[in-house]
Design an enzyme around this catalytic site. Structure first.
Site, PDB file in Angstrom:
ATOM      1  N   ASP A 198       0.831  -1.200   0.000  1.00 47.41           N
ATOM      2  CA  ASP A 198       0.000   0.000   0.000  1.00 47.41           C
ATOM      3  C   ASP A 198       0.863   1.246   0.000  1.00 47.41           C
ATOM      4  OD1 ASP A 198      -2.468  -0.992  -0.080  1.00 47.41           O
ATOM      5  OD2 ASP A 198      -3.005  -0.555   1.996  1.00 47.41           O
ATOM      6  N   LYS A 220      -0.569   2.108  -7.486  1.00 44.85           N
ATOM      7  CA  LYS A 220      -0.397   2.382  -8.921  1.00 44.85           C
ATOM      8  C   LYS A 220      -1.189   1.432  -9.807  1.00 44.85           C
ATOM      9  CE  LYS A 220       3.942   4.802  -8.691  1.00 44.85           C
ATOM     10  NZ  LYS A 220       5.291   4.404  -8.254  1.00 44.85           N
TER      11      LYS A 220
END
Ligand code: SAH
Length: 410
Positions: A198, A220
Protein backbone atom coordinates in the site's frame (compact mmCIF):
# COMPACT_ATOMS: atom_id res chain seq x y z
CA UNK A 1 32.06 -24.19 41.25
CA UNK A 2 35.82 -24.78 41.38
CA UNK A 3 37.47 -22.78 38.63
CA UNK A 4 40.47 -25.08 38.33
CA UNK A 5 38.40 -28.17 37.80
CA UNK A 6 37.79 -28.73 34.10
CA UNK A 7 34.17 -29.51 33.37
CA UNK A 8 33.24 -32.30 31.02
CA UNK A 9 31.24 -30.98 28.08
CA UNK A 10 27.51 -31.33 27.97
CA UNK A 11 25.68 -33.56 25.58
CA UNK A 12 22.91 -31.52 23.95
CA UNK A 13 19.57 -33.22 23.54
CA UNK A 14 16.02 -32.11 22.82
CA UNK A 15 13.64 -33.63 25.33
CA UNK A 16 10.14 -34.66 24.33
CA UNK A 17 8.29 -33.77 27.47
CA UNK A 18 4.70 -33.72 26.18
CA UNK A 19 2.48 -35.44 28.73
CA UNK A 20 5.50 -36.36 30.88
CA UNK A 21 5.79 -35.36 34.50
CA UNK A 22 8.34 -32.71 35.34
CA UNK A 23 8.83 -31.75 38.97
CA UNK A 24 9.97 -28.25 39.83
CA UNK A 25 10.93 -27.88 43.48
CA UNK A 26 10.78 -24.21 44.42
CA UNK A 27 8.25 -21.64 43.33
CA UNK A 28 10.23 -18.42 43.07
CA UNK A 29 11.50 -16.38 40.18
CA UNK A 30 13.65 -19.20 38.75
CA UNK A 31 10.67 -21.54 38.62
CA UNK A 32 8.58 -18.78 37.11
CA UNK A 33 11.13 -18.33 34.33
CA UNK A 34 11.41 -22.04 33.56
CA UNK A 35 7.67 -22.72 33.41
CA UNK A 36 6.86 -21.14 30.01
CA UNK A 37 9.25 -23.39 28.07
CA UNK A 38 8.22 -26.49 30.00
CA UNK A 39 4.59 -25.70 29.30
CA UNK A 40 5.33 -24.90 25.66
CA UNK A 41 6.72 -28.43 25.45
CA UNK A 42 3.41 -29.59 27.01
CA UNK A 43 5.10 -31.16 30.01
CA UNK A 44 2.91 -32.13 32.96
CA UNK A 45 4.45 -29.75 35.46
CA UNK A 46 4.20 -30.20 39.21
CA UNK A 47 5.61 -27.40 41.35
CA UNK A 48 6.41 -28.22 44.97
CA UNK A 49 6.87 -25.02 46.94
CA UNK A 50 6.16 -23.55 50.36
CA UNK A 51 5.47 -20.08 49.07
CA UNK A 52 5.04 -19.94 45.28
CA UNK A 53 4.98 -16.53 43.60
CA UNK A 54 1.52 -15.36 42.54
CA UNK A 55 2.38 -16.01 38.87
CA UNK A 56 3.36 -19.62 39.61
CA UNK A 57 0.39 -20.18 41.89
CA UNK A 58 -2.11 -18.68 39.43
CA UNK A 59 -0.85 -20.64 36.44
CA UNK A 60 -3.76 -22.92 35.54
CA UNK A 61 -1.52 -25.30 33.59
CA UNK A 62 0.62 -26.13 36.60
CA UNK A 63 -0.16 -28.40 39.52
CA UNK A 64 1.08 -26.57 42.60
CA UNK A 65 1.76 -28.58 45.74
CA UNK A 66 2.02 -26.09 48.58
CA UNK A 67 4.30 -27.67 51.14
CA UNK A 68 7.99 -28.34 51.74
CA UNK A 69 9.74 -30.81 49.48
CA UNK A 70 9.64 -34.38 50.73
CA UNK A 71 11.64 -37.36 49.54
CA UNK A 72 9.46 -39.22 47.03
CA UNK A 73 8.20 -36.09 45.27
CA UNK A 74 10.13 -37.07 42.16
CA UNK A 75 8.19 -40.31 41.84
CA UNK A 76 7.17 -40.78 38.21
CA UNK A 77 9.08 -37.72 37.00
CA UNK A 78 11.18 -37.67 33.82
CA UNK A 79 12.96 -34.46 34.63
CA UNK A 80 13.43 -32.28 37.69
CA UNK A 81 14.47 -28.76 38.51
CA UNK A 82 15.67 -27.89 42.00
CA UNK A 83 15.33 -24.16 42.45
CA UNK A 84 14.47 -23.40 46.05
CA UNK A 85 16.51 -20.77 47.87
CA UNK A 86 17.73 -23.43 50.31
CA UNK A 87 20.87 -25.25 49.07
CA UNK A 88 20.21 -28.16 51.44
CA UNK A 89 16.79 -28.74 49.90
CA UNK A 90 18.21 -28.45 46.38
CA UNK A 91 20.89 -30.98 47.32
CA UNK A 92 18.25 -33.36 48.64
CA UNK A 93 16.26 -33.05 45.41
CA UNK A 94 19.41 -33.72 43.37
CA UNK A 95 20.13 -36.77 45.56
CA UNK A 96 16.69 -38.21 45.03
CA UNK A 97 17.01 -37.55 41.29
CA UNK A 98 20.36 -39.32 41.25
CA UNK A 99 18.91 -42.35 42.99
CA UNK A 100 15.98 -42.49 40.62
CA UNK A 101 18.13 -41.70 37.53
CA UNK A 102 16.10 -38.64 36.67
CA UNK A 103 18.02 -35.82 35.05
CA UNK A 104 17.97 -32.85 37.41
CA UNK A 105 18.96 -29.20 37.13
CA UNK A 106 20.28 -27.52 40.26
CA UNK A 107 19.68 -23.84 39.89
CA UNK A 108 22.03 -22.82 42.73
CA UNK A 109 24.92 -25.09 41.78
CA UNK A 110 24.91 -26.15 38.14
CA UNK A 111 27.73 -28.67 38.54
CA UNK A 112 25.93 -30.63 41.20
CA UNK A 113 23.05 -31.30 38.88
CA UNK A 114 22.93 -33.80 36.02
CA UNK A 115 21.45 -31.35 33.54
CA UNK A 116 21.67 -27.63 32.82
CA UNK A 117 19.19 -25.23 31.26
CA UNK A 118 20.47 -23.62 28.06
CA UNK A 119 19.79 -20.03 27.12
CA UNK A 120 17.11 -20.72 24.55
CA UNK A 121 14.95 -19.09 21.94
CA UNK A 122 12.56 -19.99 19.19
CA UNK A 123 12.64 -18.60 15.71
CA UNK A 124 10.53 -19.62 12.77
CA UNK A 125 10.37 -23.31 13.61
CA UNK A 126 13.90 -23.45 15.02
CA UNK A 127 14.78 -24.12 18.64
CA UNK A 128 18.08 -22.51 19.57
CA UNK A 129 19.89 -23.42 22.78
CA UNK A 130 23.25 -22.16 24.01
CA UNK A 131 25.40 -23.52 26.84
CA UNK A 132 28.55 -21.72 27.89
CA UNK A 133 30.00 -23.91 30.66
CA UNK A 134 28.02 -22.12 33.31
CA UNK A 135 28.72 -18.61 32.07
CA UNK A 136 25.08 -17.50 31.96
CA UNK A 137 25.77 -14.02 30.77
CA UNK A 138 27.73 -15.31 27.81
CA UNK A 139 25.16 -17.92 26.83
CA UNK A 140 22.37 -15.33 27.00
CA UNK A 141 24.42 -12.89 24.93
CA UNK A 142 25.21 -15.46 22.26
CA UNK A 143 21.57 -16.54 22.19
CA UNK A 144 20.51 -12.91 21.70
CA UNK A 145 23.02 -12.42 18.90
CA UNK A 146 21.97 -15.60 17.15
CA UNK A 147 18.39 -14.53 17.36
CA UNK A 148 19.16 -11.06 16.05
CA UNK A 149 21.13 -12.59 13.17
CA UNK A 150 18.22 -14.87 12.31
CA UNK A 151 15.77 -12.01 12.47
CA UNK A 152 17.93 -9.73 10.37
CA UNK A 153 18.70 -12.19 7.64
CA UNK A 154 16.45 -10.18 5.31
CA UNK A 155 19.20 -8.03 3.89
CA UNK A 156 19.28 -8.08 0.08
CA UNK A 157 22.44 -10.15 0.06
CA UNK A 158 21.16 -12.88 2.34
CA UNK A 159 19.01 -15.69 0.99
CA UNK A 160 15.79 -16.41 2.87
CA UNK A 161 15.58 -19.37 5.23
CA UNK A 162 13.80 -21.50 2.70
CA UNK A 163 10.66 -20.95 0.68
CA UNK A 164 7.27 -20.43 2.21
CA UNK A 165 4.27 -22.42 1.09
CA UNK A 166 2.24 -20.60 -1.55
CA UNK A 167 -0.56 -18.41 -0.29
CA UNK A 168 -1.18 -14.90 0.93
CA UNK A 169 -0.24 -13.21 4.18
CA UNK A 170 -1.92 -9.94 5.00
CA UNK A 171 0.66 -8.15 7.06
CA UNK A 172 0.19 -4.99 9.09
CA UNK A 173 3.37 -2.99 8.64
CA UNK A 174 2.83 -0.50 11.46
CA UNK A 175 2.68 3.28 11.09
CA UNK A 176 5.76 3.68 8.92
CA UNK A 177 9.02 3.22 10.82
CA UNK A 178 10.58 -0.05 9.61
CA UNK A 179 11.07 -1.35 13.15
CA UNK A 180 7.44 -1.02 14.14
CA UNK A 181 6.34 -4.07 12.16
CA UNK A 182 5.81 -7.20 14.27
CA UNK A 183 8.46 -9.92 14.42
CA UNK A 184 6.05 -12.30 12.69
CA UNK A 185 5.28 -9.79 9.98
CA UNK A 186 8.94 -9.23 9.25
CA UNK A 187 9.69 -12.95 9.15
CA UNK A 188 6.98 -13.48 6.54
CA UNK A 189 8.13 -10.46 4.56
CA UNK A 190 11.60 -12.00 4.40
CA UNK A 191 10.15 -15.06 2.72
CA UNK A 192 7.89 -13.31 0.25
CA UNK A 193 8.17 -13.97 -3.48
CA UNK A 194 5.76 -11.13 -4.19
CA UNK A 195 4.99 -8.07 -2.07
CA UNK A 196 1.89 -6.03 -2.82
CA UNK A 197 2.36 -2.80 -0.90
CA UNK A 198 0.00 0.00 0.00
CA UNK A 199 0.90 3.63 -0.26
CA UNK A 200 1.22 3.79 3.52
CA UNK A 201 3.17 0.55 3.92
CA UNK A 202 6.58 1.27 5.50
CA UNK A 203 8.75 2.24 2.53
CA UNK A 204 12.03 1.30 4.19
CA UNK A 205 10.88 -2.29 4.51
CA UNK A 206 10.45 -2.45 0.76
CA UNK A 207 13.92 -1.07 0.24
CA UNK A 208 15.28 -4.00 2.26
CA UNK A 209 13.75 -6.73 0.11
CA UNK A 210 15.88 -9.07 -1.97
CA UNK A 211 16.24 -8.00 -5.60
CA UNK A 212 14.36 -11.05 -6.88
CA UNK A 213 11.19 -10.16 -4.98
CA UNK A 214 8.44 -8.79 -7.19
CA UNK A 215 7.14 -5.60 -5.62
CA UNK A 216 3.75 -4.35 -6.76
CA UNK A 217 2.69 -0.87 -5.74
CA UNK A 218 -1.04 -1.22 -5.09
CA UNK A 219 -1.51 2.54 -5.30
CA UNK A 220 -0.40 2.38 -8.92
CA UNK A 221 -2.73 -0.39 -9.97
CA UNK A 222 -4.81 1.49 -12.55
CA UNK A 223 -8.59 2.05 -12.72
CA UNK A 224 -10.86 3.77 -10.24
CA UNK A 225 -11.03 3.14 -6.52
CA UNK A 226 -13.61 0.36 -6.54
CA UNK A 227 -12.17 -1.53 -9.48
CA UNK A 228 -8.67 -1.14 -8.09
CA UNK A 229 -9.59 -3.25 -5.07
CA UNK A 230 -10.89 -5.97 -7.38
CA UNK A 231 -7.67 -5.82 -9.37
CA UNK A 232 -5.60 -6.11 -6.20
CA UNK A 233 -7.64 -9.12 -5.09
CA UNK A 234 -7.04 -10.63 -8.50
CA UNK A 235 -3.29 -10.07 -8.29
CA UNK A 236 -3.13 -11.69 -4.85
CA UNK A 237 -5.09 -14.73 -5.98
CA UNK A 238 -3.29 -15.13 -9.32
CA UNK A 239 0.19 -14.89 -7.87
CA UNK A 240 -0.64 -17.33 -5.07
CA UNK A 241 -2.16 -19.77 -7.55
CA UNK A 242 1.04 -19.57 -9.56
CA UNK A 243 2.75 -21.08 -6.53
CA UNK A 244 4.24 -17.92 -5.06
CA UNK A 245 4.12 -16.65 -1.53
CA UNK A 246 2.49 -13.24 -1.53
CA UNK A 247 2.75 -10.71 1.27
CA UNK A 248 0.12 -8.01 1.15
CA UNK A 249 1.85 -5.28 3.14
CA UNK A 250 -0.36 -2.60 4.61
CA UNK A 251 0.19 0.43 6.76
CA UNK A 252 -0.85 0.05 10.39
CA UNK A 253 -3.19 -2.84 11.02
CA UNK A 254 -4.82 -4.60 8.05
CA UNK A 255 -8.25 -4.57 9.66
CA UNK A 256 -8.37 -0.91 10.74
CA UNK A 257 -9.71 0.96 7.72
CA UNK A 258 -7.43 -1.16 5.60
CA UNK A 259 -9.93 -3.19 3.59
CA UNK A 260 -8.04 -6.25 4.76
CA UNK A 261 -11.10 -8.37 5.27
CA UNK A 262 -12.19 -7.91 1.65
CA UNK A 263 -8.89 -9.36 0.54
CA UNK A 264 -9.18 -12.25 2.96
CA UNK A 265 -12.65 -12.97 1.59
CA UNK A 266 -11.36 -12.90 -1.98
CA UNK A 267 -8.63 -15.40 -1.09
CA UNK A 268 -11.02 -17.66 0.79
CA UNK A 269 -13.45 -17.64 -2.11
CA UNK A 270 -10.63 -18.53 -4.48
CA UNK A 271 -9.45 -21.33 -2.19
CA UNK A 272 -6.10 -19.62 -1.60
CA UNK A 273 -4.61 -20.09 1.90
CA UNK A 274 -4.52 -16.74 3.66
CA UNK A 275 -3.26 -15.60 7.03
CA UNK A 276 -3.49 -12.26 8.81
CA UNK A 277 -0.71 -10.70 10.84
CA UNK A 278 -2.01 -7.83 12.95
CA UNK A 279 -0.09 -4.59 12.94
CA UNK A 280 0.49 -1.58 15.15
CA UNK A 281 -2.30 0.71 14.04
CA UNK A 282 -1.61 4.39 13.54
CA UNK A 283 -4.88 5.10 15.35
CA UNK A 284 -3.27 4.22 18.67
CA UNK A 285 0.43 4.48 17.90
CA UNK A 286 0.52 7.90 16.24
CA UNK A 287 -0.85 9.53 19.40
CA UNK A 288 1.51 7.40 21.53
CA UNK A 289 4.51 8.45 19.47
CA UNK A 290 3.51 12.06 20.07
CA UNK A 291 3.25 11.42 23.80
CA UNK A 292 -0.52 11.18 23.94
CA UNK A 293 -2.23 8.24 25.64
CA UNK A 294 -5.60 7.58 24.02
CA UNK A 295 -6.93 6.58 27.43
CA UNK A 296 -5.99 7.78 30.87
CA UNK A 297 -7.40 6.62 34.16
CA UNK A 298 -9.96 9.01 35.52
CA UNK A 299 -10.07 11.01 32.27
CA UNK A 300 -11.54 8.82 29.57
CA UNK A 301 -13.12 5.41 29.48
CA UNK A 302 -13.56 5.20 25.73
CA UNK A 303 -11.79 5.72 22.44
CA UNK A 304 -13.76 5.96 19.23
CA UNK A 305 -11.82 5.52 16.01
CA UNK A 306 -13.63 7.26 13.19
CA UNK A 307 -12.97 7.40 9.50
CA UNK A 308 -13.18 10.77 7.82
CA UNK A 309 -13.20 9.43 4.29
CA UNK A 310 -16.75 10.70 3.73
CA UNK A 311 -18.26 14.00 4.88
CA UNK A 312 -20.54 13.95 7.95
CA UNK A 313 -23.64 14.69 5.85
CA UNK A 314 -22.76 12.32 3.02
CA UNK A 315 -25.44 9.69 2.36
CA UNK A 316 -22.78 6.96 2.62
CA UNK A 317 -21.70 8.08 6.09
CA UNK A 318 -22.30 5.41 8.73
CA UNK A 319 -21.26 7.67 11.60
CA UNK A 320 -23.74 9.36 13.90
CA UNK A 321 -21.87 12.65 14.25
CA UNK A 322 -24.38 14.32 16.61
CA UNK A 323 -23.99 11.29 18.88
CA UNK A 324 -20.21 11.57 18.63
CA UNK A 325 -20.52 15.22 19.57
CA UNK A 326 -22.09 14.16 22.87
CA UNK A 327 -19.22 11.82 23.64
CA UNK A 328 -16.92 12.93 26.44
CA UNK A 329 -14.09 10.51 25.67
CA UNK A 330 -11.36 10.36 23.07
CA UNK A 331 -12.06 10.56 19.36
CA UNK A 332 -9.36 9.43 16.94
CA UNK A 333 -10.09 10.72 13.47
CA UNK A 334 -8.36 9.02 10.55
CA UNK A 335 -8.33 10.24 6.97
CA UNK A 336 -9.77 13.46 8.35
CA UNK A 337 -7.40 16.18 7.14
CA UNK A 338 -9.27 17.32 4.06
CA UNK A 339 -12.65 17.75 5.77
CA UNK A 340 -11.51 18.71 9.24
CA UNK A 341 -13.67 21.84 9.20
CA UNK A 342 -16.79 19.76 8.59
CA UNK A 343 -15.93 17.23 11.32
CA UNK A 344 -15.08 19.90 13.88
CA UNK A 345 -18.33 21.74 13.11
CA UNK A 346 -20.36 18.51 13.33
CA UNK A 347 -18.87 17.66 16.72
CA UNK A 348 -19.44 21.16 18.10
CA UNK A 349 -22.99 21.16 16.74
CA UNK A 350 -23.50 17.84 18.52
CA UNK A 351 -22.46 19.38 21.83
CA UNK A 352 -18.70 18.92 22.12
CA UNK A 353 -16.98 21.87 23.75
CA UNK A 354 -15.13 23.96 21.18
CA UNK A 355 -12.26 24.30 23.64
CA UNK A 356 -11.65 20.52 23.68
CA UNK A 357 -7.94 19.92 23.07
CA UNK A 358 -6.95 18.58 19.65
CA UNK A 359 -3.64 17.07 18.58
CA UNK A 360 -2.81 16.42 14.95
CA UNK A 361 0.02 14.02 14.22
CA UNK A 362 1.36 13.93 10.70
CA UNK A 363 3.71 11.19 9.40
CA UNK A 364 3.87 9.50 12.78
CA UNK A 365 7.01 7.44 13.42
CA UNK A 366 8.79 8.84 10.35
CA UNK A 367 11.60 11.41 10.46
CA UNK A 368 9.05 13.92 9.15
CA UNK A 369 6.68 13.40 12.11
CA UNK A 370 4.98 16.63 13.07
CA UNK A 371 2.59 17.58 15.83
CA UNK A 372 0.09 20.42 15.77
CA UNK A 373 -2.09 21.36 18.69
CA UNK A 374 -5.11 23.57 19.09
CA UNK A 375 -8.63 23.77 20.49
CA UNK A 376 -11.31 21.94 18.52
CA UNK A 377 -12.89 25.15 17.27
CA UNK A 378 -9.55 26.38 15.87
CA UNK A 379 -8.24 23.06 14.59
CA UNK A 380 -9.28 23.49 10.93
CA UNK A 381 -7.63 26.92 10.74
CA UNK A 382 -4.46 25.71 12.44
CA UNK A 383 -4.29 22.72 10.13
CA UNK A 384 -4.70 24.97 7.11
CA UNK A 385 -2.18 27.58 8.23
CA UNK A 386 0.42 24.96 9.12
CA UNK A 387 -0.20 22.99 5.93
CA UNK A 388 -1.19 19.71 7.63
CA UNK A 389 -1.03 16.93 5.06
CA UNK A 390 -2.18 13.30 5.11
CA UNK A 391 -1.39 10.89 6.54
CA UNK A 392 -2.37 12.40 9.85
CA UNK A 393 -4.17 11.26 12.97
CA UNK A 394 -6.37 13.80 14.69
CA UNK A 395 -6.97 13.20 18.39
CA UNK A 396 -9.86 15.02 20.01
CA UNK A 397 -10.34 14.93 23.77
CA UNK A 398 -8.80 15.83 27.10
CA UNK A 399 -5.87 13.44 26.54
CA UNK A 400 -4.78 15.57 23.59
CA UNK A 401 -4.03 18.35 26.10
CA UNK A 402 -1.63 16.25 28.17
CA UNK A 403 1.47 17.53 26.45
CA UNK A 404 3.86 20.06 27.72
CA UNK A 405 2.73 23.51 26.69
CA UNK A 406 -0.90 22.49 27.05
CA UNK A 407 -1.77 26.14 27.73
CA UNK A 408 -1.35 26.84 24.01
CA UNK A 409 -4.60 24.97 23.47
CA UNK A 410 -6.57 27.69 25.26
N1 SAH B 1 -4.68 0.51 8.39
C1 SAH B 1 -4.09 1.77 8.74
C2 SAH B 1 -4.99 2.92 8.41
C3 SAH B 1 -5.27 3.10 6.94
S1 SAH B 1 -6.32 4.47 6.61
C4 SAH B 1 -3.72 1.76 10.23
O1 SAH B 1 -4.15 0.86 10.97
O2 SAH B 1 -2.98 2.65 10.64
C5 SAH B 1 -5.17 5.75 6.32
C6 SAH B 1 -5.11 6.72 7.47
O3 SAH B 1 -4.30 6.20 8.51
C7 SAH B 1 -4.46 8.04 7.13
O4 SAH B 1 -5.36 8.91 6.51
C8 SAH B 1 -4.10 8.53 8.50
O5 SAH B 1 -5.21 9.03 9.19
C9 SAH B 1 -3.67 7.25 9.19
N2 SAH B 1 -2.22 7.03 9.15
C10 SAH B 1 -1.57 5.98 8.63
N3 SAH B 1 -0.25 6.07 8.84
C11 SAH B 1 -0.05 7.22 9.52
C12 SAH B 1 1.09 7.88 10.02
N4 SAH B 1 2.32 7.38 9.88
N5 SAH B 1 0.92 9.04 10.68
C13 SAH B 1 -0.31 9.55 10.87
N6 SAH B 1 -1.41 8.98 10.39
C14 SAH B 1 -1.31 7.82 9.74
Amino acid sequence: MAADEPEAGHYLAGLRLAGRKVVVVGGGSVAQRRLPNLLAAQARVVVVAIDPTPAVEANPLVEVVRRPYADGDLDGAWYAIACTDDPAVNAAVADEAQRRRIFCVRADDARSGTAVTPASARHDGLAVGVLASGDHRRSAQVRDRLLAALEHSASPSTPPEGPHAPGVALVGGGPGAPDLITVRGRALLQRADVVVADRLAPAELLAGLRPDVEVIDAAKVPYGRAIRQEKINEILVDRARAGRFVVRLKGGDPYVFGRGFEEVQACVEAGVPVTVVPGVTSAISAPALAGIPVTHRGITHEVVIVSGHVAPDHPDSLTDWPELGRLAGTIVLMMGVDRLDEFAAALIDGGRDGQTPVAMIENASLPTQRLLRSALVDAPAVAREEGLRPPAIIVIGAVAGFLEGAAEAE
